[in-house]
Design a protein around this motif. Structure first.
Motif, mmCIF file in Angstrom:
data_model
loop_
_atom_site.group_PDB
_atom_site.id
_atom_site.type_symbol
_atom_site.label_atom_id
_atom_site.label_comp_id
_atom_site.label_asym_id
_atom_site.label_seq_id
_atom_site.Cartn_x
_atom_site.Cartn_y
_atom_site.Cartn_z
ATOM 1 N N SER A 141 0.863 -1.171 0.000
ATOM 2 C CA SER A 141 0.000 0.000 0.000
ATOM 3 C C SER A 141 0.899 1.221 0.000
ATOM 4 C CB SER A 141 -0.898 0.006 1.243
ATOM 5 O OG SER A 141 -1.593 1.234 1.325
ATOM 6 N N ARG A 143 0.695 5.136 -0.408
ATOM 7 C CA ARG A 143 -0.345 6.167 -0.413
ATOM 8 C C ARG A 143 0.092 7.411 0.358
ATOM 9 N NH1 ARG A 143 -2.270 6.222 4.682
ATOM 10 N NH2 ARG A 143 -1.847 4.376 5.912
ATOM 11 N N GLN A 169 -3.453 8.411 -4.048
ATOM 12 C CA GLN A 169 -3.422 9.677 -3.321
ATOM 13 C C GLN A 169 -2.011 10.152 -2.991
ATOM 14 O OE1 GLN A 169 -6.022 8.761 -0.019
ATOM 15 N NE2 GLN A 169 -7.814 9.400 -1.171
#
Length: 181
Positions: A141, A143, A169
């Motif tokens: 992940s 982000r 993001q």
């Protein structure tokens, strides 16, 4: 050992369940355990090191979280790089969460549940430079990094694989990307 202090990695070792913080980032009041290095790294795997395992650690609030420099066959699994221990709060490393320089056969994440790393809240989540080759990024992940999620730079880089990651993001839509190659 939980709570152990590390500075530089010169030989094959395995680190598991360390809480690695260096200083407060952006005025946060998180509990910090000081490291002994002066270069600003959470973990530095240096020239010639092979078969280094970095497993299930919190590596946050440093200049750079993890740097692998001229080394090979490192494994990073289940780490929180740039976050709190829960993985939800951001406690980023100022420049790079993970920085590979002329690194080979580094496995970041993996196919099994719990292998992926959370790399968030850093300047650049993953930065690969130089002749880094045969590195695999899987089920991570990546982000909420202020610039790029992943940035690969280097004319000699080849055979690197990015698969089944969540890269969202990162930066702003006007100036930065999820992945820049």
């Amino acid at each position: 050992e939980p709570g152990a202090t590390i500075s530089y990695v010169h030989t094959p070792v395995s680190y598991t369940h360390l809480d690695v913080y260096k200083r407060q980032a952006n005025g946060t009041s998180a509990l910090i355990s000081p490291l002994t290095d002066s270069a600003g790294y959470g973990v530095l795997v240096e020239t010639g090191a092979t078969s280094t395992n970095i497993l299930q650690n919190v590596i946050s609030a440093n200049e750079n979280g993890v740097e692998i420099l001229n080394a090979s066959n490192a494994i990073l699994k289940g780490n929180f790089i740039g976050t709190t221990a829960s993985g939800t709060g951001l406690l980023g490393n100022r420049q790079f969460g993970l920085w590979l320089v002329n690194a080979g056969s580094v496995s970041t994440g993996g196919a099994s549940a719990g292998d992926g790393n959370s790399i968030a809240g850093n300047g650049i989540g993953v930065f690969m430079d130089g002749t880094s080759s045969a590195n695999v990024f899987q089920q991570n992940s990546i982000r909420n990094n202020s610039q790029y999620g992943m940035r690969f730079k280097g004319a000699g880089a080849s055979g690197n694989s990015v698969r089944a990651n969540s890269i969202v993001q990162n930066g702003s839509a006007a100036t930065f990307d999820g992945i820049s190659i």
